[in-house]
Design an enzyme around this catalytic site. Structure first.
Site, mmCIF file in Angstrom:
data_model
loop_
_atom_site.group_PDB
_atom_site.id
_atom_site.type_symbol
_atom_site.label_atom_id
_atom_site.label_comp_id
_atom_site.label_asym_id
_atom_site.label_seq_id
_atom_site.Cartn_x
_atom_site.Cartn_y
_atom_site.Cartn_z
ATOM 1 C CB SER A 165 -0.940 -0.002 1.211
ATOM 2 O OG SER A 165 -1.810 -1.109 1.175
ATOM 3 C CG HIS A 225 -2.199 3.678 3.571
ATOM 4 N ND1 HIS A 225 -3.561 3.452 3.588
ATOM 5 C CD2 HIS A 225 -1.629 2.460 3.371
ATOM 6 C CE1 HIS A 225 -3.797 2.173 3.402
ATOM 7 N NE2 HIS A 225 -2.649 1.547 3.290
#
Length: 308
Positions: A214, A260
């Protein structure tokens, strides 16, 4: 330069001496036969001159200096294959219980796992873990498992996790590779992933494992946003996509907002280095910027280890 005659005075092809010919190459002016004639803008050229011209012709470049990819999806496919291979190995060796997860996922500090599940949060010594409570020690980056900063970005357990990440990579990867070239795209993907890992190293709990691509994926989102801004494109759709993913990141449990956020900021910064580099000496500026980014990340890792 007149055609070279043979012993009988008849011009022959320089590559096939036995063939009579009266056509000359427009570049070297040597005599060539029909089999050696390659149509050019004016007249014909011999195979040697065609090959030389191909070597001297500058290969196609993207708008930001990278070499244009013959297949813009090739790098994304290779990355998807690497992620799928790691996921397959983990699935074949026990899934979430696989020892591979302990070695590949990112763990800031070492952790003592209990034999029947869970872990002992108060134990931070391998010696105590293995001797006092008969636990299983899982090494972390602060213990010297530095490879986890990279391997964690290729590690997945749940099929939905790898499926979502690889789907986004498949859609965004080729677009970015067409814009910046293969080598720059690969650098963007890898450095974004490491940027996410460094954010985890500083901001996440010491004994919680972090895994998944991610960070790299958010780096691609941030980079695409920067490229769209640079070309004056419509950034509203990308902005909505980023906003939606931001809401998911901070709303749903067990999602690493640190990874993230680090990947997003890292990808945006790297994209700015690539697309806003001065046209004069662009490649040198880009390489210098990428190296500087890597050094900053290494400095961040070293500082965290020293302060531990």
């Amino acid at each position: 330069m007149p055609p070279a005659p043979d012993e009988t005075g008849v011009p022959t092809c320089y590559r096939h001496p036995g063939r009579e010919s009266y056509i000359r190459c427009q570049r070297c002016e040597r005599t060539i036969c029909p089999d050696c004639m390659n149509e050019a803008a004016v007249g014909y050229q011999c195979p040697s001159c065609v090959a030389e011209g191909a070597r001297q012709t500058r290969q196609g470049r993207t708008a930001y200096g990278g070499r244009r990819s013959g297949n813009p999806a090739a790098t994304s496919l290779a990355l998807i294959a690497a992620n799928a291979a790691v996921w397959g190995a983990i699935s074949a060796t026990g899934g979430s219980a696989s020892r591979l997860v302990d070695w590949l996922a990112l763990l800031v500090g070492g952790r003592c796992d209990a034999a029947r599940g869970g872990f002992f949060p108060q134990i931070d010594s391998e010696r105590v873990c293995t001797s006092a409570v008969n636990g299983s020690w899982v090494p972390g980056v602060l213990d010297g498992a530095w490879w986890q900063l990279v391997t964690s970005t290729f590690t997945h357990v749940q099929v939905w996790h790898i499926g979502v990440n690889m789907l986004v990579l498949w859609f965004l990867g080729p677009q970015l590779e067409m814009a910046i070239g293969r080598a720059r795209f690969l650098a963007l993907y890898l450095l974004s992933g490491v940027a996410g890992s460094v954010a985890v190293l500083w901001l996440a709990s010491d004994q919680i494992q972090t895994l998944g691509a991610s960070g790299s994926i958010f780096g691609l989102m941030g980079a695409l946003f920067v490229v769209a801004l640079k070309v004056g494109g419509n950034v509203s759709q990308i902005g909505v996509w980023l906003l939606l993913n931001g809401v998911i990141t901070f709303t749903f449990p067990n999602i690493s907002w640190q990874g993230h956020l680090g990947g997003l900021l890292g990808g945006a910064l790297i994209a700015m280095i690539l697309v806003y580099a001065p046209r004069e000496g662009r490649s040198r500026w880009q390489v210098a910027g990428l190296v500087a980014t890597a050094l900053v990340l290494l400095a961040g890792i070293a500082a965290r280890v020293v302060l531990a």
